[in-house]
Structure formats: structure tokens, C-alpha cells
Design a protein around this motif. Structure first.
Motif, PDB file in Angstrom:
ATOM      1  N   PHE A   3       0.819  -1.221   0.000  1.00 33.21           N
ATOM      2  CA  PHE A   3       0.000   0.000   0.000  1.00 33.21           C
ATOM      3  C   PHE A   3       0.853   1.271   0.000  1.00 33.21           C
ATOM      4  O   PHE A   3       0.343   2.356  -0.258  1.00 33.21           O
ATOM      5  CB  PHE A   3      -0.921   0.003   1.225  1.00 33.21           C
ATOM      6  N   TYR A  21      -4.636  -5.561   6.216  1.00 33.02           N
ATOM      7  CA  TYR A  21      -4.650  -5.444   4.759  1.00 33.02           C
ATOM      8  C   TYR A  21      -3.196  -5.264   4.337  1.00 33.02           C
ATOM      9  O   TYR A  21      -2.616  -4.203   4.576  1.00 33.02           O
ATOM     10  CB  TYR A  21      -5.468  -4.231   4.311  1.00 33.02           C
ATOM     11  N   THR A  23      -1.569  -6.557   1.127  1.00 28.14           N
ATOM     12  CA  THR A  23      -1.314  -6.318  -0.297  1.00 28.14           C
ATOM     13  C   THR A  23      -2.553  -5.703  -0.932  1.00 28.14           C
ATOM     14  O   THR A  23      -3.642  -6.262  -0.803  1.00 28.14           O
ATOM     15  CB  THR A  23      -1.012  -7.652  -1.003  1.00 28.14           C
ATOM     16  N   GLN A  28      -7.603  -1.519  -6.027  1.00 28.98           N
ATOM     17  CA  GLN A  28      -7.093  -0.578  -5.029  1.00 28.98           C
ATOM     18  C   GLN A  28      -5.831   0.117  -5.549  1.00 28.98           C
ATOM     19  O   GLN A  28      -5.679   1.337  -5.396  1.00 28.98           O
ATOM     20  CB  GLN A  28      -6.830  -1.315  -3.707  1.00 28.98           C
ATOM     21  N   THR A  47     -16.330  -8.855  -8.849  1.00 23.59           N
ATOM     22  CA  THR A  47     -16.936  -9.049  -7.525  1.00 23.59           C
ATOM     23  C   THR A  47     -15.883  -9.562  -6.548  1.00 23.59           C
ATOM     24  O   THR A  47     -15.014 -10.344  -6.920  1.00 23.59           O
ATOM     25  CB  THR A  47     -18.064 -10.088  -7.620  1.00 23.59           C
ATOM     26  N   GLY A  48     -15.983  -9.076  -5.319  1.00 25.46           N
ATOM     27  CA  GLY A  48     -15.103  -9.574  -4.257  1.00 25.46           C
ATOM     28  C   GLY A  48     -13.672  -9.095  -4.370  1.00 25.46           C
ATOM     29  O   GLY A  48     -12.767  -9.674  -3.781  1.00 25.46           O
ATOM     30  N   SER A  49     -13.428  -8.009  -5.130  1.00 22.19           N
ATOM     31  CA  SER A  49     -12.049  -7.589  -5.352  1.00 22.19           C
ATOM     32  C   SER A  49     -11.655  -6.381  -4.496  1.00 22.19           C
ATOM     33  O   SER A  49     -10.651  -5.746  -4.757  1.00 22.19           O
ATOM     34  CB  SER A  49     -11.829  -7.282  -6.838  1.00 22.19           C
ATOM     35  N   GLY A  50     -12.451  -6.071  -3.483  1.00 27.62           N
ATOM     36  CA  GLY A  50     -12.053  -5.032  -2.539  1.00 27.62           C
ATOM     37  C   GLY A  50     -12.361  -3.614  -2.978  1.00 27.62           C
ATOM     38  O   GLY A  50     -11.614  -2.676  -2.670  1.00 27.62           O
ATOM     39  N   LYS A  51     -13.479  -3.420  -3.647  1.00 22.63           N
ATOM     40  CA  LYS A  51     -13.830  -2.074  -4.107  1.00 22.63           C
ATOM     41  C   LYS A  51     -14.161  -1.156  -2.920  1.00 22.63           C
ATOM     42  O   LYS A  51     -13.877   0.040  -2.957  1.00 22.63           O
ATOM     43  CB  LYS A  51     -14.999  -2.133  -5.114  1.00 22.63           C
ATOM     44  N   THR A  52     -14.750  -1.725  -1.869  1.00 22.45           N
ATOM     45  CA  THR A  52     -15.124  -0.900  -0.706  1.00 22.45           C
ATOM     46  C   THR A  52     -13.907  -0.182  -0.127  1.00 22.45           C
ATOM     47  O   THR A  52     -13.939   1.039   0.101  1.00 22.45           O
ATOM     48  CB  THR A  52     -15.753  -1.770   0.406  1.00 22.45           C
ATOM     49  N   ASP A 308     -21.179  -9.438   1.267  1.00 20.75           N
ATOM     50  CA  ASP A 308     -19.918 -10.137   1.463  1.00 20.75           C
ATOM     51  C   ASP A 308     -20.059 -11.065   2.660  1.00 20.75           C
ATOM     52  O   ASP A 308     -20.021 -10.637   3.798  1.00 20.75           O
ATOM     53  CB  ASP A 308     -18.821  -9.073   1.714  1.00 20.75           C
ATOM     54  N   ARG A 336     -14.845 -14.916  -3.037  1.00 22.28           N
ATOM     55  CA  ARG A 336     -14.450 -13.531  -2.779  1.00 22.28           C
ATOM     56  C   ARG A 336     -13.069 -13.442  -2.139  1.00 22.28           C
ATOM     57  O   ARG A 336     -12.632 -14.356  -1.466  1.00 22.28           O
ATOM     58  CB  ARG A 336     -15.507 -12.854  -1.885  1.00 22.28           C
ATOM     59  N   ALA A 337     -12.421 -12.300  -2.360  1.00 19.34           N
ATOM     60  CA  ALA A 337     -11.117 -12.001  -1.768  1.00 19.34           C
ATOM     61  C   ALA A 337     -10.147 -13.162  -1.935  1.00 19.34           C
ATOM     62  O   ALA A 337      -9.455 -13.562  -1.009  1.00 19.34           O
ATOM     63  CB  ALA A 337     -11.275 -11.637  -0.286  1.00 19.34           C
TER      64      ALA A 337
HETATM   65  P1  ADP Z   1     -16.283  -5.862  -3.878  1.00 23.02           P
HETATM   66  O1  ADP Z   1     -16.978  -4.634  -3.407  1.00 23.02           O
HETATM   67  O2  ADP Z   1     -15.215  -5.601  -4.885  1.00 23.02           O
HETATM   68  O3  ADP Z   1     -17.219  -6.942  -4.325  1.00 23.02           O
HETATM   69  P2  ADP Z   1     -15.515  -6.024  -1.098  1.00 23.02           P
HETATM   70  O4  ADP Z   1     -15.074  -4.622  -0.961  1.00 23.02           O
HETATM   71  O5  ADP Z   1     -16.819  -6.408  -0.495  1.00 23.02           O
HETATM   72  O6  ADP Z   1     -15.486  -6.489  -2.629  1.00 23.02           O
HETATM   73  O7  ADP Z   1     -14.335  -6.937  -0.520  1.00 23.02           O
HETATM   74  C1  ADP Z   1     -14.410  -8.331  -0.525  1.00 23.02           C
HETATM   75  C2  ADP Z   1     -13.574  -8.890   0.619  1.00 23.02           C
HETATM   76  O8  ADP Z   1     -12.191  -8.655   0.388  1.00 23.02           O
HETATM   77  C3  ADP Z   1     -13.909  -8.252   1.950  1.00 23.02           C
HETATM   78  O9  ADP Z   1     -14.084  -9.272   2.905  1.00 23.02           O
HETATM   79  C4  ADP Z   1     -12.681  -7.415   2.270  1.00 23.02           C
HETATM   80  O10 ADP Z   1     -12.425  -7.341   3.649  1.00 23.02           O
HETATM   81  C5  ADP Z   1     -11.558  -8.153   1.563  1.00 23.02           C
HETATM   82  N1  ADP Z   1     -10.446  -7.282   1.154  1.00 23.02           N
HETATM   83  C6  ADP Z   1     -10.544  -6.068   0.573  1.00 23.02           C
HETATM   84  N2  ADP Z   1      -9.313  -5.563   0.284  1.00 23.02           N
HETATM   85  C7  ADP Z   1      -8.426  -6.501   0.676  1.00 23.02           C
HETATM   86  C8  ADP Z   1      -6.991  -6.572   0.652  1.00 23.02           C
HETATM   87  N3  ADP Z   1      -6.234  -5.586   0.151  1.00 23.02           N
HETATM   88  N4  ADP Z   1      -6.412  -7.689   1.154  1.00 23.02           N
HETATM   89  C9  ADP Z   1      -7.162  -8.678   1.650  1.00 23.02           C
HETATM   90  N5  ADP Z   1      -8.520  -8.677   1.710  1.00 23.02           N
HETATM   91  C10 ADP Z   1      -9.146  -7.599   1.229  1.00 23.02           C
END
Ligand code: ADP
Ligand code: MG
Length: 420
Positions: A3, A21, A23, A28, A47-52, A308, A336-337
Motif C-alpha cells: 500500500f 490489509y 497487499t 485498489q 466481484t469480491g475484489s475489494g472495491k469498498t 460479502d 471472494r477475496a
Molecule cells: P467488492 O466490493 O469488490 O465486491 P468487497 O469490498 O466487499 O469487494 O471486498 C471483498 C472482501 O475482500 C472483503 O471481505 C474485504 O475485507 C476483503 N479485502 C478487501 N481488500 C483486501 C486486501 N487488500 N487484502 C485482503 N482482503 C481484502
């Protein structure tokens, strides 16, 4: 990649480290510098790629603290109540570790409006909301969004679609025109693209393409089964395949109720999840699902976006989704993730034509499995299915083009009718 090279402050970096977190995900890496730079953004990533976290981390860093009276600086819009709560949990975890006193308000319908109004007294720094309830609260003068610096649309394409578009337009009218606008989704249908461009200014486009290596690790299986035997097959698969946590998508609230009742009679802990349940019940079902008190949740597309649930091993399309985009979002509740997952499609004689369309768009194998004892007997209804030039199924009803093509074919068979 870590990061550290994305432009985040030392303080934010230490929070990310504390929250484990380590990597950054590709979205991101791509989005955080753009957001910190202040540009508008349209980001598409699986999906599940950490957009939040891709928007939350830079957003938290840029909030001005101690502004009195508090004005809403950041507004995050989401399509469902559950997603509002989930995003709020992510932001709270960041805020707690930062040890700063941000005031966050989470606004969604289905619960009494009074506590939300009370909470908004004295303002809030950041608001996470579903569009309808936000508009209610604006109408009651309980909140002003006139000073928002950053607007985030999570599941942006959903919010831009019919059903939300009108509410969104009303919200936009209350927002300042000079603001940063950030749009996130796993899919952007061509029909919402123009709107997405319209509500943002010179947005930077981040597309994290699905590569073979980076795409969610979801095994997709499609099983041929008669409509009337799907519940039995579901039960059979849950037992024989040892599924632990299963999210089943159906087309209607009624089916969700009915199938979960049937499964409970068969001694499987199942609950429905749809928009007609009370908010308390909805929350309870998701909490029980996460805590493994409920094994199977039978849901409408309400659960298709953003949710999630860790270790959700299987998604079943008991009824197929309406569109290929919905398919992507539904199966994206698993895998996911970086985890792996399984998606199972039930395909009947009736839904075969629709399945063929989805499978082509989503690159799913078209060959159907048969499960011993559940061999399909039904035949497709005798509606003529027109084939397109490539021999594919186009839909049940012939389009204008199909009719023209048929006419041309007929004419070339009967040259005397032909002009040439
Ligand atoms: P999206 O919105 O892309 O579908 P989310 O934001 O819901 O995905 O994130 C999916 C999961 O990945 C969550 O449980 C989150 O905590 C986890 N996550 C997000 N960023 C990372 C990261 N850099 N490393 C490990 N896990 C992560
Ligand atoms: Mg999301």
C-alpha cells in the motif's frame, strides 16, 4: 506491491496494517491514487475484489475533522440496506483504528426514521445511504448534502438503472455541482454508460479486466433438471456434496418462502431473504447465515449485489437470473477475496433457451450435467426458437430481423417471388 506507493498517509497506512490489509488488490492499486488526486472515477472490477476499501481508505484520509457545525463531506449511496450496513462496518473499522471521532450516519428504510433523525442532529461528516431514505430525510430537513465534496456510488450501474435513476436524479439536484464523483461496480451495462459519464466530470476510467489468473476462482456447474424436482435436487446436493453455506437465488419472494419452508420440513436450516420481510428479519437471517445457524438462504436478487459473506461456499441459481450482469453479481457472492467458490445453475427444458444466452455472454460451458435419479423428463415447450446466423438461440419470439430473414430465405427458395 504494497500500500505504501499509492500516496496514502502514514496514518492510513498504519491503520491498514493494523487491520491486516497487506497487499492492495488491483482495483485498489489503480483507484486509490486517482481518488487522492481528486479526479472523478469510473471503476469496474470483479466481484469480491475489494472495491469498498478502494474508496473508503482515501475517503477517510481526506475528511476534514473538527468542522463545526458538522457538514456532510462524503456521501456513499448503495442500492440495499444490507450493503449500507456492510460499507458502514468497513468505514467504522477504519475510523476506530484511526482513533478519530468521525461522525457517520447510516440511513436506510425499513426501520423507524426517528432514531436516524436524532442521530443527524448536529450534523454528520459522512453519510452512507440508500436513495429513498436519504430523500425522505432531506425532505424533513434532517440532513443537508449541499456541501458534499465526494459522492460515491457503490454498485453504480444498479443505481443508474431504472428503478433508482429517478431518485438518483433528485439526489443529484441537492448536491453541489463541483464535487468528486466516484462510481464502482463489477459491471456497467452499455445502457448506463452515458449516464455515468453525465454525472461525473472527465472521469478517469479504471478497468480491471478479468484475466485467467485474476478472475474470481468460481467453478461453474450447470445441471439439467425438471422444474418440479429442483427442491429435491437441491436437498440431494446439499446432503451428498456436503455444502456448508449455500445461497440460493430464486425469481420471486413467494418461491423464496415456499422453498425455505420445504427445506425446513426436510430438516435443513433454511430461511428466505427478500424485500417483503421486516428489516429485523432480514438482519437476523444474514446474521444467522454468517454464524452458521442457518445453512441455506433462499433469496431474490435483493441479495445479489455487494453482500460479502465469508466462506460462502456455494451459490445456486435455482431460477436463472434475468441478465448476464445479474449472473455475474449473483455468483460473485462466492469466491471472494481470493477464496474459491462454486456456482450451480439449475437448467430446465423451459429455461434452456435463456440459459444458452447467458452462457454465451458469461462464457459458461453449455454442456449440462445430469444427476443420477434426477434425469430430466420434461421437453421444451413447443415454441419455435429462432436461430441467429451463428446457429444460436436468440429468444422465444422472432424479432423483426428474424422475420425479415425468414422472408428472405423463403424468397430465395421461391425465386419467382424474388425481384432479382
Ligand atoms: P467488492 O466490493 O469488490 O465486491 P468487497 O469490498 O466487499 O469487494 O471486498 C471483498 C472482501 O475482500 C472483503 O471481505 C474485504 O475485507 C476483503 N479485502 C478487501 N481488500 C483486501 C486486501 N487488500 N487484502 C485482503 N482482503 C481484502
Ligand atoms: Mg462491493
Amino acid at each position: 506491491m504494497s500500500f505504501t506507493s499509492l500516496g496514502l498517509s502514514p496514518e492510513t497506512l498504519s491503520v491498514l496494517a493494523v487491520l491486516n490489509y497487506v497487499t492492495p488488490t488491483p482495483v485498489q492499486v489503480a483507484a486509490i491514487p486517482v481518488i487522492l488526486h481528486g479526479s472523478d472515477l469510473i471503476a469496474q472490477a470483479q466481484t469480491g475484489s475489494g472495491k469498498t476499501l478502494a474508496y473508503s481508505a482515501p475517503l477517510m484520509q481526506s475528511l476534514q475533522l473538527g468542522v463545526r457545525p458538522r457538514t456532510v463531506q462524503a456521501l456513499i449511496l448503495v442500492p440495499t440496506r444490507e450493503l449500507a450496513a456492510q460499507v458502514a462496518a468497513t468505514i467504522s473499522s477504519l475510523a476506530d483504528s484511526l482513533g478519530r471521532s468521525f461522525k457517520m450516519a447510516v440511513l436506510f428504510g425499513g426501520v423507524s426514521v426517528n432514531p436516524q433523525m436524532m442521530h443527524l442532529r448536529g450534523g454528520a461528516d459522512i453519510v452512507i445511504a440508500t436513495p429513498g431514505r436519504l430523500l425522505d430525510l432531506i425532505a424533513h430537513n434532517a440532513v443537508s448534502i449541499a456541501n458534499v465534496n465526494t459522492l460515491v456510488l457503490d454498485e453504480a450501474d444498479r443505481l443508474l438503472e431504472l428503478g433508482f435513476a429517478e431518485e438518483l436524479e433528485r439526489i443529484l439536484a441537492f448536491l453541489p455541482s463541483s464535487r468528486q464523483t466516484l462510481l464502482f461496480s463489477a459491471t456497467f451495462a452499455p445502457r448506463v454508460e452515458a449516464l455515468a459519464q453525465q454525472i461525473s466530470q472527465n472521469p478517469v476510467r479504471v478497468d480491471v479486466p478479468e484475466t485467467e489468473i485474476a478472475k474470481p476462482d468460481i467453478l461453474q456447474r450447470s445441471i439439467s433438471v425438471d422444474v418440479g424436482r429442483r427442491t429435491q435436487l437441491l436437498r440431494h446436493l446439499i446432503k451428498t456434496e456436503g455444502w456448508k453455506r449455500v445461497l440460493v437465488f430464486v425469481a420471486t419472494k413467494y418461491s423464496a418462502d415456499l422453498i425455505s419452508t420445504k427445506l425446513r420440513r426436510l430438516d435443513i436450516a433454511a430461511e428466505p431473504f427478500h424485500g417483503e420481510l421486516s428489516q429485523g428479519k432480514r438482519e437476523q437471517v444474514l446474521a444467522d447465515f454468517k454464524a452458521s445457524r442457518v445453512k441455506v438462504v433462499i433469496a431474490t436478487d435483493l441479495a445479489g449485489r455487494g453482500i460479502d459473506v465469508a466462506d460462502l461456499d456455494v451459490v445456486v441459481n435455482y431460477d436463472l437470473p434475468r441478465s448476464a450482469d445479474d449472473y455475474v453479481h449473483r455468483i460473485g457472492r462466492t469466491g471472494r477475496a481470493g477464496a474459491s467458490g462454486l456456482a450451480v445453475n439449475f437448467v430446465s427444458a423451459e429455461s434452456l433457451a435463456h440459459f444458452t444466452i447467458i452462457s454465451r455472454k458469461c462464457h459458461i460451458r453449455v454442456e449440462l450435467e445430469t444427476i443420477l435419479g434426477f434425469e430430466a423428463q420434461d421437453v421444451a415447450p413447443s415454441i419455435e426458437v429462432p436461430l441467429d446466423v451463428n446457429g444460436g438461440v436468440k429468444g422465444r419470439r422472432p424479432s423483426k430481423k428474424d422475420k425479415l430473414r425468414a422472408l428472405n430465405a423463403q424468397q430465395s427458395l421461391n425465386p419467382k417471388n424474388s425481384d432479382s
